[in-house]
Motif scaffolding. Structure first.
Motif, PDB file in Angstrom:
ATOM      1  N   GLY A 141      35.808  -4.218  57.679  1.00 22.04           N
ATOM      2  CA  GLY A 141      35.693  -4.590  59.090  1.00 22.04           C
ATOM      3  C   GLY A 141      37.091  -3.996  59.784  1.00 22.04           C
ATOM      4  N   GLN A 142      38.302  -4.457  58.912  1.00 23.81           N
ATOM      5  CA  GLN A 142      39.584  -4.143  59.451  1.00 23.81           C
ATOM      6  C   GLN A 142      39.716  -2.535  59.391  1.00 23.81           C
ATOM      7  OE1 GLN A 142      41.609  -7.269  56.792  1.00 23.81           O
ATOM      8  NE2 GLN A 142      42.667  -7.905  58.992  1.00 23.81           N
ATOM      9  N   ALA A 143      39.151  -2.027  58.620  1.00 14.78           N
ATOM     10  CA  ALA A 143      39.264  -0.586  58.380  1.00 14.78           C
ATOM     11  C   ALA A 143      38.401   0.320  59.645  1.00 14.78           C
ATOM     12  CB  ALA A 143      39.185   0.080  56.953  1.00 14.78           C
ATOM     13  N   THR A 162      35.453  -5.097  50.807  1.00  9.63           N
ATOM     14  CA  THR A 162      36.970  -4.612  51.002  1.00  9.63           C
ATOM     15  C   THR A 162      36.601  -3.309  51.042  1.00  9.63           C
ATOM     16  OG1 THR A 162      37.054  -4.408  48.647  1.00  9.63           O
ATOM     17  CG2 THR A 162      38.130  -6.551  49.561  1.00  9.63           C
ATOM     18  N   LEU A 166      43.025  -5.188  49.617  1.00  3.95           N
ATOM     19  CA  LEU A 166      43.499  -6.285  50.653  1.00  3.95           C
ATOM     20  C   LEU A 166      43.295  -6.094  52.066  1.00  3.95           C
ATOM     21  CD1 LEU A 166      46.932  -7.449  49.020  1.00  3.95           C
ATOM     22  CD2 LEU A 166      44.588  -8.231  48.927  1.00  3.95           C
ATOM     23  N   MET A 167      42.302  -5.293  52.157  1.00  2.00           N
ATOM     24  CA  MET A 167      41.845  -4.799  53.726  1.00  2.00           C
ATOM     25  C   MET A 167      40.178  -4.824  53.668  1.00  2.00           C
ATOM     26  SD  MET A 167      42.651  -1.415  55.996  1.00  2.00           S
ATOM     27  CE  MET A 167      43.964  -1.929  56.760  1.00  2.00           C
ATOM     28  N   LEU A 168      39.798  -5.727  54.569  1.00  2.00           N
ATOM     29  CA  LEU A 168      38.331  -5.812  54.946  1.00  2.00           C
ATOM     30  C   LEU A 168      37.949  -4.555  55.440  1.00  2.00           C
ATOM     31  CD1 LEU A 168      37.820  -9.594  56.096  1.00  2.00           C
ATOM     32  CD2 LEU A 168      37.448  -8.621  53.859  1.00  2.00           C
TER      33      LEU A 168
END
Lengths: 163, 293
Positions: free
Chosen positions: A64-66, A21, A60-62
């Protein structure tokens, strides 16, 4: 997987497992432990950071999403010379006791003040509804946010006068 | 969290291709506010997580020939800030505002909220009262159906493992239809609904009568339900306080609430009657205010 993001204005990269995360990335890989691990399911807000201008729960954010985004953590607020007006106001008002909720609450408040320089008490409560504090009863937090808003408005007005 | 692979989709067709490639053990992630909270505590994590959070074709809010289309990736915060939605459907803004706290609303998406299919989900009743439709995309192409038929049970939808929800459309005939969303939780912030209700109404005539009243009830049955008997009672009837109170009582009889640690079934039934009446009164007030303008 490789991720590269801007953290407090600086480009940072890391090689992480895909299930990492953003919270773990910040704390473990970048050593930015001001962002706290509380409930780990998005209820408590202790891990609140600012991603592309918005308050989000880093748990709650991976990572990879950041990737490629701009993140501000509590470490990015104070300068060498002084605390951020929100940090100063939290200290002056005793808006922290144990302090665990502080980084998240201050960052959630910062997004509010960036968008709304003169918020009402209801707007402050709404912006901080996702930041649980078990010490202060919130009264002092709300007073601190109001004061910081006033300080920031004055500073902004002085800057405008000078230009 | 247990290990999984992470792949990112460029757009909706790419996401469908990735789902086909990685098989039924792949799961989609959008805002992540539900999925990641679940994955941390479940033994069976997916082998692959397909990230759709950057799929730009799922992010629009647009008025089209067929109505108002809201992309599945539109966040609750974006709904609250959309001038189009604020103008046409303040009830959608009210509903979005009751979801989680700002951190959740910034990441959480409308599509993500709907696919969880929990009976208490807050974005659903307003959309169902507005007879919204949902579009899904799979390997064989798209299909569209009423949101009310999308849910099949608690945490269950008609969505197949190789499909994704791509948009929600409020039909043109209901654009601007006066609508109200009412929720009762145990706290103001971050509370799950004990009951949530939405009502949409048209008022016609000098002494206003209900035309096409629609009532949707949440958290009181395995899925969000309509209240057809209450709707039939109101159709063509004068919009009086008594009629709205009676419709609330009828709606309460149409639900199947359960008792749990949050509230008893009896209490929930009382709430349905009260919230239905309030939703109807609020929608009527909006209708009257709109007519004066």
């Amino acid at each position: 997987m490789e991720v590269t993001l801007k953290v407090n204005g600086e480009a940072r990269s890391a090689s992480v497992a895909p299930e990492t995360t953003l919270l773990v990335l910040l704390r473990t890989h970048f050593n930015l432990t001001g962002t706290k691990l509380g409930c780990d399911v998005g209820d408590c807000g202790a891990c609140t950071v600012i991603v592309d201008g918005q308050a989000v729960n880093a748990c709650l954010m991976l990572a990879g999403q950041a990737d490629g985004r701009e993140v501000v953590t509590i470490e990015g607020l104070a300068t060498r010379d002084r605390l951020h007006p929100l940090q100063q106001a939290f200290e002056d008002h005793g808006a922290l006791q144990c302090g665990f909720c502080g980084p998240g609450a201050i960052l959630a408040a910062k997004v509010l003040l960036d968008e709304s320089p003169e918020p009402t008490v209801d707007e402050i409560r709404d912006a901080l509804a996702g930041n649980l504090c078990r010490c202060t009863g919130y009264t002092k937090i709300i007073a601190a946010v109001k004061e910081a808003a006033a300080v920031l408005r004055t500073e902004r007005a002085e800057r405008t006068d000078r230009t | 969290m247990k290990a999984f692979d992470f792949v990112a989709a460029r757009d909706a067709p790419h996401a469908v291709a990735l789902l086909a490639e990685h098989g039924p053990s792949a799961r989609l992630i959008a805002g992540g506010t539900d999925l990641l909270a679940d994955l941390k505590f479940t033994p069976d994590v997916p082998r692959t997580v397909v990230d759709i959070s950057r799929a730009a074709d799922l992010k629009g809010i647009a008025l089209r020939d067929d109505g108002l289309a809201i992309g599945a990736l539109v966040t609750h915060t974006e709904i609250m800030r959309s001038p189009v939605i604020r103008g046409l459907f303040p009830a959608l803004v009210d509903a979005a505002h009751t979801i989680g706290a700002v951190q959740t609303r910034n990441l959480g998406t409308l599509g993500g909220n709907l696919v969880t299919a929990v009976p208490a989900l807050d974005s659903g009743p307003t959309l169902i009262a507005l007879e919204a439709e949902v579009t899904m995309l799979g390997p064989a192409g798209g299909r569209r159906l009423l949101l009310a038929d999308f849910f099949t049970g608690p945490r269950k939808t008609v969505l197949k493992p190789d499909e994704l929800l791509i948009e929600i459309v409020i039909p043109k005939k209901n654009l601007g239809k006066p609508t109200s969303f009412q929720k009762f939780g145990l706290r103001k912030g971050q509370a799950l609904a004990l009951v949530n209700v939405a009502a949409s109404v048209w008022l016609k005539g000098e002494e206003p009568r209900f035309v096409e009243p629609r009532i949707a009830l949440g958290a009181v049955a395995p899925t969000i339900i309509r209240a057809p008997r209450a709707e039939a009672y109101l159709e063509g009837r004068a919009a009086t306080p008594e009629a709205m109170a009676e419709a609330g009582r009828i709606a309460a009889g149409e639900a199947k609430p359960i008792s749990d640690f949050r509230a008893s079934a009896e209490y929930r039934r009382e709430l349905i009657a009260v919230l239905t009446r309030r939703a109807l009164e609020h929608a009527c007030a909006l209708a009257r205010a709109g007519k004066k303008r």
